[in-house]
Design a protein around this motif. Structure first.
Motif, mmCIF file in Angstrom:
data_model
loop_
_atom_site.group_PDB
_atom_site.id
_atom_site.type_symbol
_atom_site.label_atom_id
_atom_site.label_comp_id
_atom_site.label_asym_id
_atom_site.label_seq_id
_atom_site.Cartn_x
_atom_site.Cartn_y
_atom_site.Cartn_z
ATOM 1 N N SER A 28 -17.225 61.844 13.596
ATOM 2 C CA SER A 28 -15.880 61.531 14.046
ATOM 3 C C SER A 28 -15.547 62.231 15.353
ATOM 4 C CB SER A 28 -14.873 61.957 12.972
ATOM 5 O OG SER A 28 -14.948 63.368 12.771
ATOM 6 N N TRP A 29 -14.426 61.865 15.923
ATOM 7 C CA TRP A 29 -13.946 62.466 17.165
ATOM 8 C C TRP A 29 -13.861 63.988 17.037
ATOM 9 C CZ3 TRP A 29 -8.314 61.103 19.107
ATOM 10 C CH2 TRP A 29 -8.018 61.863 20.239
ATOM 11 N N SER A 30 -13.308 64.469 15.966
ATOM 12 C CA SER A 30 -13.129 65.913 15.781
ATOM 13 C C SER A 30 -14.431 66.617 15.413
ATOM 14 C CB SER A 30 -12.109 66.174 14.676
ATOM 15 O OG SER A 30 -12.636 65.757 13.421
ATOM 16 N N LYS B 143 -12.124 59.461 11.757
ATOM 17 C CA LYS B 143 -12.902 58.286 11.408
ATOM 18 C C LYS B 143 -14.246 58.263 12.111
ATOM 19 C CE LYS B 143 -12.434 53.278 10.887
ATOM 20 N NZ LYS B 143 -11.574 52.096 11.075
ATOM 21 N N TYR B 144 -15.274 57.835 11.355
ATOM 22 C CA TYR B 144 -16.563 57.563 11.968
ATOM 23 C C TYR B 144 -16.861 56.081 11.757
ATOM 24 C CZ TYR B 144 -18.019 58.354 7.113
ATOM 25 O OH TYR B 144 -18.109 58.316 5.748
ATOM 26 N N TYR B 145 -17.852 55.576 12.485
ATOM 27 C CA TYR B 145 -18.152 54.155 12.481
ATOM 28 C C TYR B 145 -19.631 53.954 12.206
ATOM 29 C CZ TYR B 145 -13.591 54.043 14.638
ATOM 30 O OH TYR B 145 -12.249 54.205 14.893
ATOM 31 N N ALA C 96 -15.670 58.435 18.944
ATOM 32 C CA ALA C 96 -16.557 58.688 17.828
ATOM 33 C C ALA C 96 -17.971 58.358 18.300
ATOM 34 C CB ALA C 96 -16.181 57.829 16.629
ATOM 35 N N MET C 97 -18.945 59.039 17.733
ATOM 36 C CA MET C 97 -20.320 58.898 18.206
ATOM 37 C C MET C 97 -21.243 58.551 17.048
ATOM 38 S SD MET C 97 -19.933 59.734 21.436
ATOM 39 C CE MET C 97 -21.605 60.021 22.004
ATOM 40 N N GLY C 98 -22.372 57.971 17.404
ATOM 41 C CA GLY C 98 -23.345 57.645 16.368
ATOM 42 C C GLY C 98 -24.752 57.645 16.915
#
Length: 127
Positions: free
Chosen positions: A52-54, A106-108, A33-35
């Motif tokens: 999210s990953w996707s 999921k994202y963070y 996951a990226m931000g």
């Protein structure tokens, strides 16, 4: 190990646009996951956007909602942040971050959840 390099920062007038890019090397970031975070002088680092990953789920801070867009291209190992209608209060160093995950959706949003960071790219918005 993942190495992240941001590009695309610079100086722009209020109301203008910039596009930040983050290129990843090392282990594939398709399982991460990226931000995007930013830190202005004298302020704490804050989340700007996450994906999210996707790529199917995204998050935006209220301060940038409707103006910024996060996107990713897993085939190219890149993440981008399109910034429109920029304001002087958007001035900061912007950081790309990655965190390993087994979740597609999921994202963070907490900086403490991220494992890898880029070196930062300065964005300055003049009034």
């Amino acid at each position: 190990q993942v190495h992240l390099v941001e590009s695309g920062g610079g100086l722009v007038q209020a109301g203008g646009s910039l596009r930040l890019s983050c290129a990843a090397s090392g282990r594939t970031v398709s399982t991460y996951a990226m931000g995007w975070f930013r830190q202005a002088p004298g302020k704490e680092r804050e989340i700007v956007a996450a994906i999210s990953w996707s790529g199917g789920n995204t998050y935006y801070a209220d301060s940038v909602k409707g103006r910024f867009t996060i996107s990713r291209d897993n085939a190219k190992n890149t993440v981008a942040l399109q910034m429109n209608s920029l304001k002087p209060e958007d001035t900061a160093v912007y950081y790309c971050a990655a965190t390993s995950t087994s979740s597609l959706s999921k994202y963070y949003t907490s900086q403490y959840e991220y494992d890898y960071w880029g070196q930062g790219s300065q964005v300055t918005v003049s009034s």
